[in-house]
Design a protein around this motif. Structure first.
Motif, PDB file in Angstrom:
ATOM      1  N   ASP A 186       0.852  -1.182   0.000  1.00  0.00           N
ATOM      2  CA  ASP A 186       0.000   0.000   0.000  1.00  0.00           C
ATOM      3  C   ASP A 186       0.888   1.232   0.000  1.00  0.00           C
ATOM      4  O   ASP A 186       2.089   1.157   0.312  1.00  0.00           O
ATOM      5  CB  ASP A 186      -0.926   0.009   1.226  1.00  0.00           C
ATOM      6  N   ASN A 187       0.299   2.364  -0.338  1.00  0.00           N
ATOM      7  CA  ASN A 187       1.008   3.641  -0.313  1.00  0.00           C
ATOM      8  C   ASN A 187       1.373   4.011   1.120  1.00  0.00           C
ATOM      9  O   ASN A 187       0.593   3.812   2.052  1.00  0.00           O
ATOM     10  CB  ASN A 187       0.125   4.719  -0.937  1.00  0.00           C
ATOM     11  N   ASP A 188       2.562   4.574   1.309  1.00  0.00           N
ATOM     12  CA  ASP A 188       3.045   4.888   2.657  1.00  0.00           C
ATOM     13  C   ASP A 188       2.143   5.875   3.391  1.00  0.00           C
ATOM     14  O   ASP A 188       1.830   5.687   4.572  1.00  0.00           O
ATOM     15  CB  ASP A 188       4.483   5.392   2.624  1.00  0.00           C
ATOM     16  N   SER A 189       1.690   6.917   2.698  1.00  0.00           N
ATOM     17  CA  SER A 189       0.847   7.916   3.366  1.00  0.00           C
ATOM     18  C   SER A 189      -0.527   7.355   3.712  1.00  0.00           C
ATOM     19  O   SER A 189      -1.114   7.705   4.751  1.00  0.00           O
ATOM     20  CB  SER A 189       0.704   9.158   2.483  1.00  0.00           C
ATOM     21  N   SER A 190      -1.059   6.474   2.873  1.00  0.00           N
ATOM     22  CA  SER A 190      -2.323   5.817   3.193  1.00  0.00           C
ATOM     23  C   SER A 190      -2.182   4.955   4.438  1.00  0.00           C
ATOM     24  O   SER A 190      -3.059   4.946   5.320  1.00  0.00           O
ATOM     25  CB  SER A 190      -2.790   4.957   2.011  1.00  0.00           C
ATOM     26  N   LEU A 191      -1.065   4.243   4.534  1.00  0.00           N
ATOM     27  CA  LEU A 191      -0.841   3.401   5.705  1.00  0.00           C
ATOM     28  C   LEU A 191      -0.680   4.231   6.968  1.00  0.00           C
ATOM     29  O   LEU A 191      -1.185   3.862   8.041  1.00  0.00           O
ATOM     30  CB  LEU A 191       0.404   2.525   5.495  1.00  0.00           C
ATOM     31  N   ILE A 192       0.032   5.342   6.868  1.00  0.00           N
ATOM     32  CA  ILE A 192       0.211   6.204   8.040  1.00  0.00           C
ATOM     33  C   ILE A 192      -1.140   6.744   8.513  1.00  0.00           C
ATOM     34  O   ILE A 192      -1.410   6.823   9.718  1.00  0.00           O
ATOM     35  CB  ILE A 192       1.208   7.330   7.722  1.00  0.00           C
ATOM     36  N   ALA A 193      -2.015   7.084   7.568  1.00  0.00           N
ATOM     37  CA  ALA A 193      -3.362   7.526   7.943  1.00  0.00           C
ATOM     38  C   ALA A 193      -4.119   6.401   8.645  1.00  0.00           C
ATOM     39  O   ALA A 193      -4.823   6.635   9.646  1.00  0.00           O
ATOM     40  CB  ALA A 193      -4.121   7.998   6.706  1.00  0.00           C
ATOM     41  N   LEU A 194      -3.998   5.182   8.137  1.00  0.00           N
ATOM     42  CA  LEU A 194      -4.669   4.039   8.770  1.00  0.00           C
ATOM     43  C   LEU A 194      -4.113   3.789  10.170  1.00  0.00           C
ATOM     44  O   LEU A 194      -4.861   3.433  11.087  1.00  0.00           O
ATOM     45  CB  LEU A 194      -4.504   2.788   7.911  1.00  0.00           C
ATOM     46  N   VAL A 210      -4.416  13.301   7.541  1.00  0.00           N
ATOM     47  CA  VAL A 210      -3.162  12.880   8.153  1.00  0.00           C
ATOM     48  C   VAL A 210      -2.022  13.222   7.203  1.00  0.00           C
ATOM     49  O   VAL A 210      -1.961  12.705   6.089  1.00  0.00           O
ATOM     50  CB  VAL A 210      -3.168  11.368   8.472  1.00  0.00           C
ATOM     51  N   VAL A 211      -1.136  14.102   7.644  1.00  0.00           N
ATOM     52  CA  VAL A 211      -0.031  14.553   6.813  1.00  0.00           C
ATOM     53  C   VAL A 211       1.202  13.725   7.123  1.00  0.00           C
ATOM     54  O   VAL A 211       1.621  13.615   8.280  1.00  0.00           O
ATOM     55  CB  VAL A 211       0.276  16.048   7.053  1.00  0.00           C
ATOM     56  N   ASN A 212       1.771  13.132   6.115  1.00  0.00           N
ATOM     57  CA  ASN A 212       2.988  12.337   6.243  1.00  0.00           C
ATOM     58  C   ASN A 212       4.175  13.226   5.888  1.00  0.00           C
ATOM     59  O   ASN A 212       4.420  13.522   4.721  1.00  0.00           O
ATOM     60  CB  ASN A 212       2.922  11.120   5.313  1.00  0.00           C
ATOM     61  N   ILE A 213       4.914  13.652   6.906  1.00  0.00           N
ATOM     62  CA  ILE A 213       6.080  14.511   6.689  1.00  0.00           C
ATOM     63  C   ILE A 213       7.314  13.620   6.659  1.00  0.00           C
ATOM     64  O   ILE A 213       7.769  13.121   7.679  1.00  0.00           O
ATOM     65  CB  ILE A 213       6.195  15.575   7.794  1.00  0.00           C
ATOM     66  N   TRP A 215      10.409  12.042   3.414  1.00  0.00           N
ATOM     67  CA  TRP A 215      11.200  12.435   2.236  1.00  0.00           C
ATOM     68  C   TRP A 215      10.361  13.319   1.325  1.00  0.00           C
ATOM     69  O   TRP A 215      10.826  14.296   0.776  1.00  0.00           O
ATOM     70  CB  TRP A 215      11.649  11.195   1.469  1.00  0.00           C
ATOM     71  N   GLY A 216       9.121  12.926   1.164  1.00  0.00           N
ATOM     72  CA  GLY A 216       8.159  13.752   0.455  1.00  0.00           C
ATOM     73  C   GLY A 216       7.147  14.292   1.448  1.00  0.00           C
ATOM     74  O   GLY A 216       7.366  14.250   2.662  1.00  0.00           O
ATOM     75  N   THR A 217       6.046  14.805   0.942  1.00  0.00           N
ATOM     76  CA  THR A 217       4.965  15.285   1.810  1.00  0.00           C
ATOM     77  C   THR A 217       3.688  14.609   1.335  1.00  0.00           C
ATOM     78  O   THR A 217       3.160  14.949   0.282  1.00  0.00           O
ATOM     79  CB  THR A 217       4.810  16.818   1.721  1.00  0.00           C
ATOM     80  N   GLY A 218       3.236  13.636   2.098  1.00  0.00           N
ATOM     81  CA  GLY A 218       2.072  12.858   1.685  1.00  0.00           C
ATOM     82  C   GLY A 218       0.838  13.198   2.491  1.00  0.00           C
ATOM     83  O   GLY A 218       0.899  13.912   3.498  1.00  0.00           O
ATOM     84  N   LEU A 219      -0.288  12.658   2.060  1.00  0.00           N
ATOM     85  CA  LEU A 219      -1.551  12.911   2.736  1.00  0.00           C
ATOM     86  C   LEU A 219      -2.434  11.678   2.672  1.00  0.00           C
ATOM     87  O   LEU A 219      -2.579  11.046   1.621  1.00  0.00           O
ATOM     88  CB  LEU A 219      -2.289  14.081   2.068  1.00  0.00           C
ATOM     89  N   GLY A 220      -3.014  11.344   3.809  1.00  0.00           N
ATOM     90  CA  GLY A 220      -4.056  10.326   3.872  1.00  0.00           C
ATOM     91  C   GLY A 220      -5.316  10.977   4.391  1.00  0.00           C
ATOM     92  O   GLY A 220      -5.264  11.738   5.371  1.00  0.00           O
ATOM     93  N   MET A 221      -6.446  10.709   3.760  1.00  0.00           N
ATOM     94  CA  MET A 221      -7.701  11.349   4.144  1.00  0.00           C
ATOM     95  C   MET A 221      -8.663  10.330   4.741  1.00  0.00           C
ATOM     96  O   MET A 221      -8.969   9.318   4.103  1.00  0.00           O
ATOM     97  CB  MET A 221      -8.340  12.024   2.927  1.00  0.00           C
ATOM     98  N   ILE A 336      -6.496  17.629  11.935  1.00  0.00           N
ATOM     99  CA  ILE A 336      -5.342  17.368  11.075  1.00  0.00           C
ATOM    100  C   ILE A 336      -4.258  16.775  11.956  1.00  0.00           C
ATOM    101  O   ILE A 336      -3.907  17.346  12.997  1.00  0.00           O
ATOM    102  CB  ILE A 336      -4.826  18.645  10.396  1.00  0.00           C
ATOM    103  N   VAL A 337      -3.748  15.610  11.580  1.00  0.00           N
ATOM    104  CA  VAL A 337      -2.682  14.955  12.343  1.00  0.00           C
ATOM    105  C   VAL A 337      -1.381  15.068  11.558  1.00  0.00           C
ATOM    106  O   VAL A 337      -1.321  14.682  10.390  1.00  0.00           O
ATOM    107  CB  VAL A 337      -2.999  13.468  12.605  1.00  0.00           C
ATOM    108  N   LEU A 338      -0.360  15.600  12.200  1.00  0.00           N
ATOM    109  CA  LEU A 338       0.973  15.675  11.604  1.00  0.00           C
ATOM    110  C   LEU A 338       1.725  14.423  12.008  1.00  0.00           C
ATOM    111  O   LEU A 338       2.025  14.213  13.185  1.00  0.00           O
ATOM    112  CB  LEU A 338       1.703  16.928  12.089  1.00  0.00           C
TER     113      LEU A 338
END
Length: 396
Positions: A186-194, A210-213, A215-221, A336-338
């Motif tokens: 799965d996508n890293d930002s999606s997993l972090i949101a889960l 959920v913002v994944n800070i 190497w990049g800047t990802g987002l899970g909603m 919003i979760v950092l």
């Protein structure tokens, strides 16, 4: 008869899943969560206890009435999950037991996903060698969950950004065949949101970003209490909104993306450039240590409140807050979760983000959104990668 057996297996898996996320639950709790009758749930729990999956913990704390028995997954049951968290440069691997306890030291692989020469066989060898070193029998491993950056379609098991496979198999199928275990990606930002939804700051909330800070800047909603993936599974590409004040080229090939201002990689590079131009900072000595990446040294400097590092973080945080302001207007989240590795920066992330939200957001809308820091930080992706196996196993 086969339909009845299938329904029983599904309930069995659901009970294990809920106990994995909630740790300890009563029979009544499980009945409500699974939406099944109490006698049926009791029967399945008794079977799972006989199989060694579940143990009785004792009685719940008193609330004035009769105290119910509480049940949890057996930490001594010999079933394990391999969890892998990949970013663009480093791959981490660990093994969890059924009680979410890490049972082997973290394993690391330097693996540059953006390098055209990167071969999925390098990842496969790393997985096989790590399992062999752990001395865990493969029959006792439920599967391997992998979080990775890029355009990942979890349902199809493909990553359109990295590790192309040319033999007709999907990435998931190729790795599974090579390691001889079930694999889910799965996508890293999606997993972090889960992870935040199931274990962290988004628990029991319905509308969360959920913002994944990292190497990049990802987002899970999280929308209506569930991860939102979009029509084709690629929702949340927050970092490619064209909000950058610079004209720097993004990794996606376009210019002006938010990521060129807000990723940890960019922050560390800016710190390196400032040092090269004569700036004074504790990072001058930290960056000489090549056993850790500059990104991690940069975070250490932020935590130590190095003025240069904090200044760079503040500028990135303001740009991040500017991007979040746009999303607040569109989605009106309650929180919003950092999260991700960058959440280690802690309270220093909040002021510049809040400043930008105050500047760019309509107060009536912004006032309804809380900003929280993750307590899971860089374990979030690993926890949710393990959760992939819990979600997809049948527990025969």
């Amino acid at each position: 008869m086969s339909v009845i057996i299938e329904k029983g297996q599904r309930l069995k898996a659901d009970i294990i899943k809920h106990l994995y996320y909630k740790i300890a639950l009563s029979l009544t709790d499980l009945s409500k969560l699974t939406k099944k009758s109490l006698p049926l749930v009791t029967s399945v729990v008794n079977n799972l206890m006989a199989e060694g999956y579940i143990i009785e913990q004792g009685l719940a704390p008193s609330t004035g009435g009769r105290r119910p028995s509480m049940y949890l997954l057996n930490p001594n049951h010999n079933k394990f999950i391999v969890a892998i968290a990949m970013d663009q440069l480093i791959t981490r691997l660990t093994v969890y037991d059924m009680s979410r306890k890490l049972i082997v030291p973290m394993q690391y692989l330097d693996f540059d996903l953006s390098d055209d020469k990167s071969d999925v066989c390098t990842l496969v060898n790393f997985i096989n060698e790590s399992i062999d070193r752990s001395k865990i029998k493969r029959k006792d491993i439920l599967g391997i969950g992998i979080g990775m950056p890029g355009f990942v379609n979890a349902e199809l098991g493909i990553n359109l950004s990295y590790l192309p496979i040319n033999n007709g198999l999907t990435l998931r199928e190729f790795i599974s065949s090579a390691v001889k275990l079930p694999v889910f990606i799965d996508n890293d930002s999606s997993l972090i949101a889960l992870a935040e939804l199931n274990f962290g700051e988004a628990m029991d909330l319905k509308e969360v970003m959920v913002v994944n800070i990292g190497w990049g800047t990802g987002l899970g909603m999280i929308i209506n209490g569930q991860l939102y993936r979009g029509s084709t599974g690629y929702a949340g590409e927050f970092s490619h909104i064209p909000l950058s004040d610079s004209n720097n080229l993004c990794s996606c090939g376009k210019r002006g993306c938010l990521e060129v201002d807000t990723s940890l990689l960019v922050m560390a590079e800016k710190a390196g450039q400032a040092l090269a131009n004569g700036a004074e900072s504790s990072m001058k000595e930290l960056f000489k240590d090549k056993t850790k990446h500059q990104r991690d040294h940069f975070l250490d400097a932020v935590i130590a409140q190095d003025p240069l590092a904090v200044s760079i973080l503040s500028k990135a945080g303001f740009q991040l807050g500017k991007g979040l302001s746009t999303l607040i207007h569109i989605l009106n989240p309650e929180c919003i979760v950092l999260s991700g590795r960058g959440a280690k920066a802690g309270e220093m992330l909040l002021p510049p983000i809040q400043q930008a939200i105050n500047e760019f957001c309509i107060p009536r809308i912004a006032g309804q959104t809380k900003i929280k820091l993750s307590t899971l930080t860089d374990e979030a992706e690993l926890l949710a990668a393990a959760g992939l196996i819990i979600e997809n196993s049948q527990f025969d």
